[in-house]
Structure formats: structure tokens, C-alpha cells
Write a protein that holds these residues in place. Structure first.
Motif, PDB file in Angstrom:
ATOM      1  N   ASN A 188      -0.905   7.551  -7.297  1.00  0.00           N
ATOM      2  CA  ASN A 188      -2.160   7.360  -6.576  1.00  0.00           C
ATOM      3  C   ASN A 188      -2.475   5.879  -6.385  1.00  0.00           C
ATOM      4  O   ASN A 188      -2.902   5.463  -5.315  1.00  0.00           O
ATOM      5  N   VAL A 189      -2.257   5.098  -7.420  1.00  0.00           N
ATOM      6  CA  VAL A 189      -2.523   3.662  -7.355  1.00  0.00           C
ATOM      7  C   VAL A 189      -1.586   2.994  -6.348  1.00  0.00           C
ATOM      8  O   VAL A 189      -2.017   2.152  -5.549  1.00  0.00           O
ATOM      9  N   LEU A 190      -0.327   3.379  -6.354  1.00  0.00           N
ATOM     10  CA  LEU A 190       0.616   2.816  -5.389  1.00  0.00           C
ATOM     11  C   LEU A 190       0.221   3.183  -3.964  1.00  0.00           C
ATOM     12  O   LEU A 190       0.316   2.363  -3.054  1.00  0.00           O
ATOM     13  N   CYS A 191      -0.213   4.413  -3.769  1.00  0.00           N
ATOM     14  CA  CYS A 191      -0.614   4.859  -2.437  1.00  0.00           C
ATOM     15  C   CYS A 191      -1.838   4.083  -1.936  1.00  0.00           C
ATOM     16  O   CYS A 191      -1.908   3.720  -0.761  1.00  0.00           O
ATOM     17  N   ILE A 192      -2.779   3.816  -2.817  1.00  0.00           N
ATOM     18  CA  ILE A 192      -3.943   3.021  -2.432  1.00  0.00           C
ATOM     19  C   ILE A 192      -3.503   1.613  -2.050  1.00  0.00           C
ATOM     20  O   ILE A 192      -3.942   1.060  -1.046  1.00  0.00           O
ATOM     21  N   GLY A 193      -2.628   1.042  -2.851  1.00  0.00           N
ATOM     22  CA  GLY A 193      -2.155  -0.313  -2.588  1.00  0.00           C
ATOM     23  C   GLY A 193      -1.389  -0.449  -1.291  1.00  0.00           C
ATOM     24  O   GLY A 193      -1.415  -1.497  -0.640  1.00  0.00           O
ATOM     25  N   MET A 194      -0.707   0.609  -0.891  1.00  0.00           N
ATOM     26  CA  MET A 194       0.090   0.553   0.331  1.00  0.00           C
ATOM     27  C   MET A 194      -0.638   1.137   1.538  1.00  0.00           C
ATOM     28  O   MET A 194      -0.165   1.014   2.662  1.00  0.00           O
ATOM     29  N   GLY A 195      -1.786   1.752   1.299  1.00  0.00           N
ATOM     30  CA  GLY A 195      -2.503   2.422   2.379  1.00  0.00           C
ATOM     31  C   GLY A 195      -3.144   1.459   3.363  1.00  0.00           C
ATOM     32  O   GLY A 195      -3.726   0.447   2.973  1.00  0.00           O
ATOM     33  N   ASN A 196      -3.023   1.775   4.631  1.00  0.00           N
ATOM     34  CA  ASN A 196      -3.632   0.952   5.673  1.00  0.00           C
ATOM     35  C   ASN A 196      -5.145   1.135   5.709  1.00  0.00           C
ATOM     36  O   ASN A 196      -5.863   0.240   6.123  1.00  0.00           O
ATOM     37  N   GLY A 197      -5.634   2.273   5.293  1.00  0.00           N
ATOM     38  CA  GLY A 197      -7.061   2.559   5.343  1.00  0.00           C
ATOM     39  C   GLY A 197      -7.824   2.060   4.133  1.00  0.00           C
ATOM     40  O   GLY A 197      -9.039   2.206   4.062  1.00  0.00           O
ATOM     41  N   SER A 198      -7.140   1.460   3.182  1.00  0.00           N
ATOM     42  CA  SER A 198      -7.790   0.990   1.964  1.00  0.00           C
ATOM     43  C   SER A 198      -8.378  -0.405   2.174  1.00  0.00           C
ATOM     44  O   SER A 198      -7.778  -1.252   2.824  1.00  0.00           O
ATOM     45  N   SER A 199      -9.547  -0.620   1.586  1.00  0.00           N
ATOM     46  CA  SER A 199     -10.166  -1.937   1.682  1.00  0.00           C
ATOM     47  C   SER A 199      -9.448  -2.923   0.774  1.00  0.00           C
ATOM     48  O   SER A 199      -8.704  -2.529  -0.139  1.00  0.00           O
ATOM     49  N   LEU A 200      -9.689  -4.180   1.001  1.00  0.00           N
ATOM     50  CA  LEU A 200      -9.073  -5.216   0.172  1.00  0.00           C
ATOM     51  C   LEU A 200      -9.534  -5.089  -1.270  1.00  0.00           C
ATOM     52  O   LEU A 200      -8.753  -5.267  -2.202  1.00  0.00           O
ATOM     53  N   SER A 201     -10.784  -4.725  -1.459  1.00  0.00           N
ATOM     54  CA  SER A 201     -11.332  -4.525  -2.799  1.00  0.00           C
ATOM     55  C   SER A 201     -10.612  -3.375  -3.515  1.00  0.00           C
ATOM     56  O   SER A 201     -10.255  -3.493  -4.692  1.00  0.00           O
ATOM     57  N   LYS A 204      -8.259  -3.591  -6.927  1.00  0.00           N
ATOM     58  CA  LYS A 204      -8.465  -2.728  -8.096  1.00  0.00           C
ATOM     59  C   LYS A 204      -7.201  -1.919  -8.395  1.00  0.00           C
ATOM     60  O   LYS A 204      -6.825  -1.736  -9.554  1.00  0.00           O
ATOM     61  N   ALA A 205      -6.559  -1.441  -7.331  1.00  0.00           N
ATOM     62  CA  ALA A 205      -5.340  -0.652  -7.496  1.00  0.00           C
ATOM     63  C   ALA A 205      -4.229  -1.505  -8.121  1.00  0.00           C
ATOM     64  O   ALA A 205      -3.489  -1.031  -8.981  1.00  0.00           O
ATOM     65  N   LEU A 206      -4.122  -2.747  -7.680  1.00  0.00           N
ATOM     66  CA  LEU A 206      -3.099  -3.637  -8.239  1.00  0.00           C
ATOM     67  C   LEU A 206      -3.365  -3.919  -9.708  1.00  0.00           C
ATOM     68  O   LEU A 206      -2.437  -3.902 -10.529  1.00  0.00           O
ATOM     69  N   GLN A 207      -4.623  -4.129 -10.071  1.00  0.00           N
ATOM     70  CA  GLN A 207      -4.964  -4.350 -11.479  1.00  0.00           C
ATOM     71  C   GLN A 207      -4.625  -3.121 -12.317  1.00  0.00           C
ATOM     72  O   GLN A 207      -4.063  -3.230 -13.403  1.00  0.00           O
ATOM     73  N   ARG A 208      -4.948  -1.958 -11.799  1.00  0.00           N
ATOM     74  CA  ARG A 208      -4.648  -0.714 -12.531  1.00  0.00           C
ATOM     75  C   ARG A 208      -3.150  -0.484 -12.610  1.00  0.00           C
ATOM     76  O   ARG A 208      -2.649   0.009 -13.621  1.00  0.00           O
ATOM     77  N   GLN A 209      -2.434  -0.873 -11.556  1.00  0.00           N
ATOM     78  CA  GLN A 209      -0.971  -0.736 -11.559  1.00  0.00           C
ATOM     79  C   GLN A 209      -0.366  -1.551 -12.700  1.00  0.00           C
ATOM     80  O   GLN A 209       0.538  -1.081 -13.391  1.00  0.00           O
ATOM     81  N   LEU A 210      -0.871  -2.749 -12.909  1.00  0.00           N
ATOM     82  CA  LEU A 210      -0.372  -3.580 -14.005  1.00  0.00           C
ATOM     83  C   LEU A 210      -0.656  -2.934 -15.362  1.00  0.00           C
ATOM     84  O   LEU A 210       0.195  -2.947 -16.255  1.00  0.00           O
ATOM     85  N   GLU A 211      -1.839  -2.352 -15.505  1.00  0.00           N
ATOM     86  CA  GLU A 211      -2.183  -1.657 -16.750  1.00  0.00           C
ATOM     87  C   GLU A 211      -1.272  -0.449 -16.970  1.00  0.00           C
ATOM     88  O   GLU A 211      -0.808  -0.201 -18.087  1.00  0.00           O
ATOM     89  N   LEU A 212      -1.030   0.303 -15.901  1.00  0.00           N
ATOM     90  CA  LEU A 212      -0.171   1.480 -16.012  1.00  0.00           C
ATOM     91  C   LEU A 212       1.266   1.100 -16.335  1.00  0.00           C
ATOM     92  O   LEU A 212       1.958   1.824 -17.062  1.00  0.00           O
ATOM     93  N   ASN A 213       1.719  -0.022 -15.812  1.00  0.00           N
ATOM     94  CA  ASN A 213       3.064  -0.500 -16.150  1.00  0.00           C
ATOM     95  C   ASN A 213       3.184  -0.778 -17.641  1.00  0.00           C
ATOM     96  O   ASN A 213       4.202  -0.466 -18.263  1.00  0.00           O
ATOM     97  N   LYS A 214       2.139  -1.342 -18.230  1.00  0.00           N
ATOM     98  CA  LYS A 214       2.140  -1.601 -19.678  1.00  0.00           C
ATOM     99  C   LYS A 214       2.147  -0.293 -20.454  1.00  0.00           C
ATOM    100  O   LYS A 214       2.873  -0.152 -21.443  1.00  0.00           O
TER     101      LYS A 214
END
Length: 98
Positions: free
Chosen positions: A37-50, A54-64
Motif C-alpha cells: 500500500n505504501v509503495l502504491c501511494i508513493g508511485m501513484g499519480n493521484g497522490s499528493s506530495l504530502s 508520509k508514504a516514503l517515511q513509512r516505507q523506511l520504517e517498514l524496511n526496518k
């Protein structure tokens, strides 16, 4: 000799119990779904920059969390989780964000 056999038996029993209590890759299914879900938000064209930030920050947490999960799993379960993680990434790369 009897004492030695008792100690050996206790060690064998403890190792069997500890091995059977190991975690399974399936216990991390929620982690892989959230990662998708986080990856999809990060790659989605309809997602806001904000949202993307947030998705990128959560992606880093999930990687850990993923790295910690790999440390706690036995080798065969580790391979299953790694395969599940790779499949999620391939699905997102193919645009399968549902």
C-alpha cells in the motif's frame, strides 16, 4: 552416566520446544500488505506530495521492521518472507495496486 543422560535429555527437550515456537513468515503478512500500500501511494499519480512524503517515511520504517523480522525467522521461513516481499515489489512495478 545417568546424570549425563538427564542433562542431555533436558537439552534435547528444550531445543525441540524452542524450535517449535519459532515464528512463521505468514505472521508478517500484514507487514507485506502495508508495504504494498505504501509503495502504491508513493508511485501513484493521484497522490499528493504530502501523502507521498508520509508514504516514503513509512516505507523506511517498514524496511526496518522487515530486516528485524528476517533476523527472528528460521532460514526456511526467512526465504518465504523474502519471496513474499519480492512478489509485492514486482506487483507494484507491474502497476497492480488494488
Amino acid at each position: 552416566m545417568k546424570k549425563l543422560m538427564t542433562i542431555f535429555g533436558a537439552i534435547l527437550f528444550a531445543s525441540v520446544i524452542l524450535t517449535s515456537c519459532g515464528k512463521k513468515a505468514s505472521e508478517y503478512e500484514k507487514l507485506t500488505k502495508e508495504y504494498k500500500n505504501v509503495l502504491c501511494i508513493g508511485m501513484g499519480n493521484g497522490s499528493s506530495l504530502s501523502d507521498k512524503t508520509k508514504a516514503l517515511q513509512r516505507q523506511l520504517e517498514l524496511n526496518k521492521e522487515y530486516e528485524e523480522a528476517l533476523k527472528s525467522l528460521p532460514q526456511d521461513e526467512k526465504a518465504k518472507l523474502m519471496m513474499s516481499w519480492a512478489n509485492i515489489m514486482a506487483e507494484v512495478a507491474d502497476g497492480k495496486c488494488d
